[in-house]
Design a protein around this motif. Structure first.
Motif, short mmCIF file in Angstrom:
data_model
loop_
_atom_site.label_atom_id
_atom_site.label_comp_id
_atom_site.label_asym_id
_atom_site.label_seq_id
_atom_site.Cartn_x
_atom_site.Cartn_y
_atom_site.Cartn_z
N PHE A 11 58.80 28.02 -22.60
CA PHE A 11 59.16 27.51 -23.92
C PHE A 11 59.24 25.98 -23.91
CE2 PHE A 11 60.78 31.80 -23.54
CZ PHE A 11 60.31 32.39 -24.71
N PRO A 12 58.10 25.31 -23.73
CA PRO A 12 58.10 23.84 -23.67
C PRO A 12 58.59 23.19 -24.96
CG PRO A 12 55.87 24.71 -23.81
CD PRO A 12 56.76 25.88 -23.54
N GLU A 13 58.37 23.86 -26.12
CA GLU A 13 58.79 23.27 -27.38
C GLU A 13 60.31 23.13 -27.44
OE1 GLU A 13 58.52 27.72 -27.80
OE2 GLU A 13 57.24 26.13 -26.98
N LEU A 14 61.03 24.06 -26.83
CA LEU A 14 62.50 23.98 -26.80
C LEU A 14 62.93 22.75 -26.00
CD1 LEU A 14 64.89 26.97 -26.04
CD2 LEU A 14 65.36 24.68 -25.21
N VAL A 15 62.33 22.58 -24.83
CA VAL A 15 62.67 21.45 -23.96
C VAL A 15 62.29 20.13 -24.62
CG1 VAL A 15 62.27 20.39 -21.72
CG2 VAL A 15 62.45 22.88 -21.90
N ASP A 16 61.10 20.08 -25.22
CA ASP A 16 60.63 18.85 -25.86
C ASP A 16 61.55 18.43 -27.00
OD1 ASP A 16 58.45 18.65 -24.18
OD2 ASP A 16 57.11 19.74 -25.52
N THR A 17 62.05 19.40 -27.75
CA THR A 17 62.95 19.08 -28.87
C THR A 17 64.24 18.45 -28.37
OG1 THR A 17 62.07 20.89 -30.21
CG2 THR A 17 64.25 20.07 -30.79
N VAL A 18 64.80 19.01 -27.32
CA VAL A 18 66.07 18.48 -26.80
C VAL A 18 65.89 17.13 -26.13
CG1 VAL A 18 67.95 18.89 -25.17
CG2 VAL A 18 67.04 20.79 -26.53
N LEU A 19 64.93 17.02 -25.25
CA LEU A 19 64.78 15.80 -24.45
C LEU A 19 63.96 14.72 -25.13
CD1 LEU A 19 64.28 17.37 -20.90
CD2 LEU A 19 66.38 16.50 -21.94
N GLY A 20 63.38 15.04 -26.28
CA GLY A 20 62.62 14.03 -27.01
C GLY A 20 63.48 13.26 -28.00
N SER A 21 64.75 13.56 -28.04
CA SER A 21 65.66 12.92 -29.00
C SER A 21 66.68 12.03 -28.30
CB SER A 21 66.41 14.01 -29.80
OG SER A 21 65.51 14.91 -30.41
N SER A 22 67.36 11.24 -29.10
CA SER A 22 68.50 10.43 -28.66
C SER A 22 68.15 9.53 -27.47
CB SER A 22 69.67 11.37 -28.31
OG SER A 22 70.85 10.66 -28.09
N ILE A 23 69.08 9.37 -26.55
CA ILE A 23 68.95 8.40 -25.46
C ILE A 23 67.78 8.73 -24.54
CG2 ILE A 23 70.09 7.52 -23.38
CD1 ILE A 23 72.76 7.79 -24.90
N ILE A 24 67.63 10.01 -24.18
CA ILE A 24 66.55 10.38 -23.26
C ILE A 24 65.20 10.19 -23.94
CG2 ILE A 24 65.65 12.17 -21.76
CD1 ILE A 24 68.43 11.10 -21.02
N GLY A 148 65.98 29.53 -18.29
CA GLY A 148 66.35 28.29 -17.59
C GLY A 148 66.10 27.02 -18.36
N GLU A 149 65.66 27.13 -19.63
CA GLU A 149 65.31 25.93 -20.38
C GLU A 149 66.52 25.05 -20.69
OE1 GLU A 149 61.99 28.43 -20.27
OE2 GLU A 149 64.00 28.95 -21.03
N ILE A 150 67.59 25.65 -21.17
CA ILE A 150 68.80 24.86 -21.47
C ILE A 150 69.37 24.25 -20.20
CG2 ILE A 150 71.17 25.00 -22.32
CD1 ILE A 150 70.18 27.00 -24.41
N PRO A 151 69.50 25.01 -19.09
CA PRO A 151 69.93 24.38 -17.84
C PRO A 151 69.02 23.23 -17.40
CG PRO A 151 70.17 26.74 -17.66
CD PRO A 151 69.45 26.48 -18.96
N ALA A 152 67.71 23.37 -17.59
CA ALA A 152 66.79 22.30 -17.21
C ALA A 152 67.04 21.05 -18.04
CB ALA A 152 65.35 22.76 -17.37
N CYS A 153 67.32 21.25 -19.33
CA CYS A 153 67.63 20.10 -20.20
C CYS A 153 68.92 19.44 -19.76
CB CYS A 153 67.75 20.56 -21.65
SG CYS A 153 66.18 21.07 -22.39
N ILE A 154 69.90 20.24 -19.41
CA ILE A 154 71.19 19.69 -18.98
C ILE A 154 71.03 18.91 -17.68
CG2 ILE A 154 73.46 20.35 -18.06
CD1 ILE A 154 73.48 22.61 -20.14
N LEU A 155 70.32 19.47 -16.72
CA LEU A 155 70.11 18.78 -15.45
C LEU A 155 69.35 17.48 -15.66
CD1 LEU A 155 70.20 18.71 -12.34
CD2 LEU A 155 68.06 19.97 -12.35
N THR A 156 68.31 17.53 -16.47
CA THR A 156 67.51 16.32 -16.73
C THR A 156 68.34 15.25 -17.40
OG1 THR A 156 65.50 17.65 -16.94
CG2 THR A 156 65.45 15.43 -17.87
N ASP A 157 69.11 15.62 -18.40
CA ASP A 157 69.96 14.66 -19.11
C ASP A 157 70.98 14.05 -18.16
OD1 ASP A 157 72.46 13.87 -20.76
OD2 ASP A 157 70.95 14.15 -22.30
N CYS A 158 71.61 14.91 -17.35
CA CYS A 158 72.66 14.45 -16.44
C CYS A 158 72.14 13.46 -15.41
CB CYS A 158 73.26 15.68 -15.74
SG CYS A 158 74.72 15.34 -14.75
#
Length: 272
Positions: A11-24, A148-158
């Motif tokens: 689900f790359p679109e889920l990850v792209d939406t989260v990590l394509g916004s804000s500070i990251i 694992g998409e939400i955990p991947a976003c959390i790890l990447t952001d952190c």
């Protein structure tokens, strides 16, 4: 070179939406870091692009097959390019991994230039591909998610927020909750009075020493209330410093005349 994150997912679109916004998202646009997502289905060798199958031994649910993940991984390496200087690390996000901590995130930001993250789904992935490519398994907590998409976003952001150039200043993350060893002290902004609740007067005093002391005191109190185990560890690492004892000044000893008294008569002197 900027730090790179490659995320293998269904689900790359889920990850792209989260990590394509804000500070990251802004950090990616500025070139401070690179985040790329990879659709595992694109690397399936099945004509219907299937990536899962039933597990050997029986059981409910489906398991992600090894070959599509392996093919995706090889494509990620090809896109990243071969460079022996790159410190690369592959992480599988799974409830069976070690729980992510701020300390581990700090180490990942410090020790690696390239993180490849594998997002599991369904009942997980074929163990053989984990053994083949994964360096570390990480969980974000003692609970189970659908993927694992939400955990991947959390790890990447952190991790990403500690990459140079992502935040304005290192102090932005060094003095925050958990990073400092304590929970962060309460903070306030304008107005000074809101719904009858006033900002603590010490914060308006302009006395930086008193403000620092207040913030440490409230951080300790908050940590003791909400996360006592953190406070115990913090106190062990910050033992109280005993004040140095003042040395007594040595007083000068009176000089003692060790010479024998002089007989004035013998000197030919006459006393009056």
């Amino acid at each position: 070179m900027p730090m790179r994150f490659d995320i293998m997912t269904l689900f790359p679109e889920l990850v792209d939406t989260v990590l394509g916004s804000s500070i990251i998202g802004r950090a990616q646009k500025s070139g401070a870091l690179t985040v790329a997502t990879h659709q595992i289905r694109d690397y399936s060798e099945d004509k219907h692009r299937r990536v899962d199958d039933t597990p050997y031994g029986g059981g409910k649910g489906m398991l992600m097959a090894a070959q599509p993940i392996w093919n995706c991984y090889q494509a990620v390496l090809a896109q990243a390019g071969e460079d022996e200087r790159v410190r690369r690390h592959v992480i599988y996000l799974t409830p069976t991994g070690k729980v992510l901590t701020q300390q581990r995130a700090t180490e990942l930001a410090r020790d690696y230039d390239h993180l490849i993250l594998l997002c599991g789904h369904y009942e997980g992935v074929d163990r053989r591909v984990v053994d083949e490519i994964v360096d570390e398994e990480i969980s974000i907590g003692d609970y189970v998610l659908t993927g694992g998409e939400i955990p991947a976003c959390i790890l990447t952001d952190c991790v990403a927020r500690m990459v140079p150039g992502v935040l304005a200043d290192e102090e932005c993350y060094e003095k925050e909750s958990i990073a400092s060893g304590l929970l962060e002290y309460p903070q306030y902004t304008k107005p000074a009075v809101w719904h009858g609740r006033e900002v603590p007067p010490v914060l308006l005093s302009g006395d930086h020493a008193k403000v620092d002391a207040y913030r440490l005191e409230t951080a300790i109190a908050l940590t003791e209330r909400n996360r006592p185990e953190l406070l115990e560890a913090w106190r062990a690492a910050h033992p109280p410093v005993e004040p140095k004892k003042k040395r007594r000044k040595k007083t000068a000893q009176p000089t003692v005349d060790t010479e024998p008294p002089v007989d004035s008569a013998a000197q030919g002197e006459v006393s009056c």
